[in-house]
Write a protein that holds these residues in place. Sequence first.
Motif, PDB file in Angstrom:
ATOM      1  N   VAL B 256     -45.652  -4.630  12.426  1.00  0.00           N
ATOM      2  CA  VAL B 256     -46.731  -5.217  13.215  1.00  0.00           C
ATOM      3  C   VAL B 256     -46.945  -6.686  12.849  1.00  0.00           C
ATOM      4  O   VAL B 256     -47.114  -7.543  13.712  1.00  0.00           O
ATOM      5  CB  VAL B 256     -48.018  -4.393  13.004  1.00  0.00           C
ATOM      6  N   LEU B 257     -46.899  -6.988  11.546  1.00  0.00           N
ATOM      7  CA  LEU B 257     -47.152  -8.357  11.091  1.00  0.00           C
ATOM      8  C   LEU B 257     -46.078  -9.337  11.540  1.00  0.00           C
ATOM      9  O   LEU B 257     -46.369 -10.482  11.860  1.00  0.00           O
ATOM     10  CB  LEU B 257     -47.212  -8.387   9.554  1.00  0.00           C
ATOM     11  N   LEU B 258     -44.826  -8.878  11.527  1.00  0.00           N
ATOM     12  CA  LEU B 258     -43.710  -9.811  11.709  1.00  0.00           C
ATOM     13  C   LEU B 258     -43.308 -10.001  13.169  1.00  0.00           C
ATOM     14  O   LEU B 258     -42.477 -10.853  13.464  1.00  0.00           O
ATOM     15  CB  LEU B 258     -42.484  -9.326  10.931  1.00  0.00           C
ATOM     16  N   GLN B 259     -43.905  -9.216  14.072  1.00  0.00           N
ATOM     17  CA  GLN B 259     -43.492  -9.309  15.478  1.00  0.00           C
ATOM     18  C   GLN B 259     -43.615 -10.727  16.022  1.00  0.00           C
ATOM     19  O   GLN B 259     -44.345 -11.546  15.473  1.00  0.00           O
ATOM     20  CB  GLN B 259     -44.395  -8.420  16.332  1.00  0.00           C
ATOM     21  N   ASP B 260     -42.948 -10.957  17.175  1.00  0.00           N
ATOM     22  CA  ASP B 260     -43.002 -12.289  17.778  1.00  0.00           C
ATOM     23  C   ASP B 260     -44.437 -12.683  18.112  1.00  0.00           C
ATOM     24  O   ASP B 260     -44.821 -13.833  17.971  1.00  0.00           O
ATOM     25  CB  ASP B 260     -42.142 -12.319  19.047  1.00  0.00           C
ATOM     26  N   ASN B 261     -45.255 -11.728  18.582  1.00  0.00           N
ATOM     27  CA  ASN B 261     -46.662 -12.051  18.808  1.00  0.00           C
ATOM     28  C   ASN B 261     -47.522 -11.355  17.747  1.00  0.00           C
ATOM     29  O   ASN B 261     -48.642 -10.952  18.000  1.00  0.00           O
ATOM     30  CB  ASN B 261     -47.092 -11.665  20.225  1.00  0.00           C
ATOM     31  N   GLY B 262     -46.950 -11.191  16.560  1.00  0.00           N
ATOM     32  CA  GLY B 262     -47.666 -10.536  15.458  1.00  0.00           C
ATOM     33  C   GLY B 262     -48.573 -11.515  14.738  1.00  0.00           C
ATOM     34  O   GLY B 262     -48.631 -12.704  15.056  1.00  0.00           O
ATOM     35  N   THR B 263     -49.259 -10.992  13.726  1.00  0.00           N
ATOM     36  CA  THR B 263     -50.284 -11.771  13.044  1.00  0.00           C
ATOM     37  C   THR B 263     -49.728 -13.050  12.420  1.00  0.00           C
ATOM     38  O   THR B 263     -50.328 -14.116  12.520  1.00  0.00           O
ATOM     39  CB  THR B 263     -50.921 -10.904  11.950  1.00  0.00           C
ATOM     40  N   ILE B 264     -48.560 -12.960  11.781  1.00  0.00           N
ATOM     41  CA  ILE B 264     -48.031 -14.134  11.076  1.00  0.00           C
ATOM     42  C   ILE B 264     -47.647 -15.232  12.060  1.00  0.00           C
ATOM     43  O   ILE B 264     -48.039 -16.399  11.899  1.00  0.00           O
ATOM     44  CB  ILE B 264     -46.823 -13.736  10.199  1.00  0.00           C
ATOM     45  N   ASN B 265     -46.946 -14.852  13.123  1.00  0.00           N
ATOM     46  CA  ASN B 265     -46.566 -15.855  14.120  1.00  0.00           C
ATOM     47  C   ASN B 265     -47.789 -16.455  14.797  1.00  0.00           C
ATOM     48  O   ASN B 265     -47.830 -17.655  15.072  1.00  0.00           O
ATOM     49  CB  ASN B 265     -45.617 -15.235  15.153  1.00  0.00           C
ATOM     50  N   ASP B 266     -48.808 -15.632  15.061  1.00  0.00           N
ATOM     51  CA  ASP B 266     -50.045 -16.139  15.654  1.00  0.00           C
ATOM     52  C   ASP B 266     -50.682 -17.197  14.758  1.00  0.00           C
ATOM     53  O   ASP B 266     -51.108 -18.248  15.226  1.00  0.00           O
ATOM     54  CB  ASP B 266     -51.050 -14.995  15.861  1.00  0.00           C
ATOM     55  N   MET B 267     -50.725 -16.882  13.446  1.00  0.00           N
ATOM     56  CA  MET B 267     -51.352 -17.820  12.521  1.00  0.00           C
ATOM     57  C   MET B 267     -50.568 -19.117  12.451  1.00  0.00           C
ATOM     58  O   MET B 267     -51.139 -20.205  12.465  1.00  0.00           O
ATOM     59  CB  MET B 267     -51.471 -17.189  11.133  1.00  0.00           C
ATOM     60  N   GLN B 269     -48.740 -20.410  14.685  1.00  0.00           N
ATOM     61  CA  GLN B 269     -48.915 -21.184  15.909  1.00  0.00           C
ATOM     62  C   GLN B 269     -50.317 -21.779  15.980  1.00  0.00           C
ATOM     63  O   GLN B 269     -50.496 -22.915  16.424  1.00  0.00           O
ATOM     64  CB  GLN B 269     -48.625 -20.303  17.129  1.00  0.00           C
ATOM     65  N   ALA B 270     -51.310 -21.021  15.506  1.00  0.00           N
ATOM     66  CA  ALA B 270     -52.682 -21.537  15.509  1.00  0.00           C
ATOM     67  C   ALA B 270     -52.792 -22.759  14.596  1.00  0.00           C
ATOM     68  O   ALA B 270     -53.543 -23.686  14.868  1.00  0.00           O
ATOM     69  CB  ALA B 270     -53.657 -20.454  15.084  1.00  0.00           C
ATOM     70  N   LEU B 271     -52.024 -22.751  13.523  1.00  0.00           N
ATOM     71  CA  LEU B 271     -52.039 -23.885  12.593  1.00  0.00           C
ATOM     72  C   LEU B 271     -51.086 -24.993  13.035  1.00  0.00           C
ATOM     73  O   LEU B 271     -50.901 -25.978  12.330  1.00  0.00           O
ATOM     74  CB  LEU B 271     -51.649 -23.421  11.181  1.00  0.00           C
ATOM     75  N   HIS B 272     -50.461 -24.805  14.198  1.00  0.00           N
ATOM     76  CA  HIS B 272     -49.507 -25.774  14.752  1.00  0.00           C
ATOM     77  C   HIS B 272     -48.340 -26.055  13.806  1.00  0.00           C
ATOM     78  O   HIS B 272     -47.827 -27.155  13.766  1.00  0.00           O
ATOM     79  CB  HIS B 272     -50.221 -27.078  15.134  1.00  0.00           C
ATOM     80  N   LEU B 273     -47.991 -25.063  13.015  1.00  0.00           N
ATOM     81  CA  LEU B 273     -46.827 -25.232  12.150  1.00  0.00           C
ATOM     82  C   LEU B 273     -45.541 -24.963  12.929  1.00  0.00           C
ATOM     83  O   LEU B 273     -44.477 -25.415  12.559  1.00  0.00           O
ATOM     84  CB  LEU B 273     -46.904 -24.269  10.955  1.00  0.00           C
ATOM     85  N   THR B 274     -45.679 -24.241  14.010  1.00  0.00           N
ATOM     86  CA  THR B 274     -44.525 -23.972  14.849  1.00  0.00           C
ATOM     87  C   THR B 274     -45.012 -23.768  16.280  1.00  0.00           C
ATOM     88  O   THR B 274     -46.127 -23.289  16.498  1.00  0.00           O
ATOM     89  CB  THR B 274     -43.754 -22.729  14.363  1.00  0.00           C
ATOM     90  N   SER B 275     -44.212 -24.188  17.246  1.00  0.00           N
ATOM     91  CA  SER B 275     -44.650 -24.014  18.625  1.00  0.00           C
ATOM     92  C   SER B 275     -44.082 -22.729  19.216  1.00  0.00           C
ATOM     93  O   SER B 275     -44.692 -22.089  20.058  1.00  0.00           O
ATOM     94  CB  SER B 275     -44.233 -25.221  19.473  1.00  0.00           C
TER      95      SER B 275
END
Lengths: 278, 417
Positions: B256-267, B269-275
Amino acid sequence: MAMSPYATPMERAWHVGLRLICAAVLLFLIAPIIVIMPLSFNSESYFTYPMPGLSLQWYKEFFTNPRWIDSVVMSIEVAVAVTIIATTLGILASLGLSRLAMRGKAAIIALLLMPMIVPVIISAVGMYFFYVSLGILSITWAPVGLILAHTCLAAPFVVISVTATLSGFDHSLMRAGASLGAPPMTVFFKVVMPLILPGVISGALFAFVTSFDEVVVAVFLASPEQRTLPKQMFNGIRENINPTITAAATLLILVSVALLTSLELLRRRQERLRGIRA
Amino acid sequence: MTAIAENFGLDIAERDALKRRLRAVERGRRLRALALVLPLFLFILVSFVIPIGELLRNAVFDPSIRANMPQTVTALAAWDGKDLPDEAAFAALAADLAAANKAKTIALIGKRLNYELSGIRSKILVSGRKAAQLTQGPYKEAMIGIDKIWGERETWAVLKRAGATYTSFYVLDALDLGLDADGALTPTPAERAIYVTVFMRTLNISLTVTVATLLLGFPLAYLLATLPTRTSNLLMILVLLPFWTSLLVRTTAWFVLLQDNGTINDMLQALHLTSEPLPLIFSRFGTVVAMTHIQLPFTLLPIYSVMKTISPSYVRAGRSLGAGPFYAFWRIYFPLTVPGIAAGCLLTFILSLGYYITPALVGGPTDQMVSGIIERAMNSENNWGKASALGGILLFATLILYFIYNRLVGIDKIRLG
């Protein structure tokens, strides 16, 4: 480990740095568990934050869908049978091992504990070959093959945990009991058992959880109708992941918390008893 | 001895009788102790050791050709392998194929030979159908006329080797080796040689996970061992809770955490570390992260146990003699933790070698470890020989490490939390 008042700036930086590193590692350890639990209350069927709303629908699904409920029942049945057999065999073996002083004892222990180390897939495939040739897997009234296999995997944990309590056990107590006229069974239940009980209980809990959480053997040895909870979850993740899995995961986490609490209480009781005796 | 016996008023006969009785009592006690161990011993023997033996046997045992082509096997017994076999062997081949075609066992022959000569399956099926129509010799020309594979010495060499009940094929194949027409060991052609890569990958992932657990676990173990008991017990719960949570639950959580729209990717992207979402799941990264998470307590706990026994006065003594804090740590404290490090890392490495669930769920197709390949050989390809040979090699590696671990640490000293 308080900081010395004479610490150099480097030491101060290290003191803080170590705590930051450890906080990050602890976060890494606990994050997956923290993240998955709230998702089981999500009102939508996806796995992202923020959640649009809360709902208990996944728990409702879990407790009403016969696939899930039957798998829980099956898992409990198997785990209870495994716990009873593994604990009985494990206690006997530990008692024997604690009294055995001969060459080759280390080899016997190494053999008894081997199922813990051998990759489960190897055990599972080997058992599949053997049980098929014996016809055990075609028994339909009970998952006999699964119970036998899980007992193998669980028994080493009982041996380790009971052996650990027996290491501080005074064997003259048994002789004392016998000299006062108690038959061996009475000595066992009235003298030995109360003293090794914490080890027995923690061994039994380990045995239960080993079976309750086991996937690989279940995938190989259980017939399609014999679905245990982990097998059901494993297939669920592989085929189409559905939030009911997060509800199942949350319930399993609660089982682990209960287990950990019981173990901690046992450990405290043990420490207290030791304190009295000392 | 005699003097002592005399002091107790015993003569030699009485003394010997006493010794004998003592020995009998000792023997009786030992037998009773053994009798207690026996039930579990027999249980493990029957439901664990014998099945493993069965697996090892299946790695070298394959009677399918002998059972389904008995005449050919007999006819080839005298064949020297230098030239094509004689007319009698061809006649036996035609008869066997015709019989197998009738008994519908020809698919088994095709499947077995196809392992060694890829693409031969359909040719065998066709040869069987056509051989059934042959009524008279000479069979040699007829069979070569049906398919020119029967005019190749290699086909016959494979057939002769496969006709033995015990075969080295599966084990050699699992090591990317094979035998050529003359029976000499040759490497498998590069396009089919995949197993050594899988073994190396398994070692590679296990080693990476071991190092990662050490790097993360050592500082935490150090902090836990030096904090006051009350605080460290509280923090220890954070280590033990994941340890006792089902492996499947934790793998699900990482899924769940590692999915493309999972928690880690969301974070991120929210921090603008990756688009774009990073490919965290179905990758080597995901496999290593999830495995490190699961193995971390196994590495940490032995190190912590050892650290608890190190007296702080050692480092203090070093400091008082003029060592700087880092020098004292490195030269005094660290060497004392080495037994714990060895125990923890070895255990994690051994357990990592056998991982199946985690790579299967969060790893990509190129991250499958040996266990995953064994599962596929069993469930998708139904190739018992291959699964057993790969399993046997993995077992061998595990048992060597188990032996070392047992010598170094003692398996019965393992910590359960």
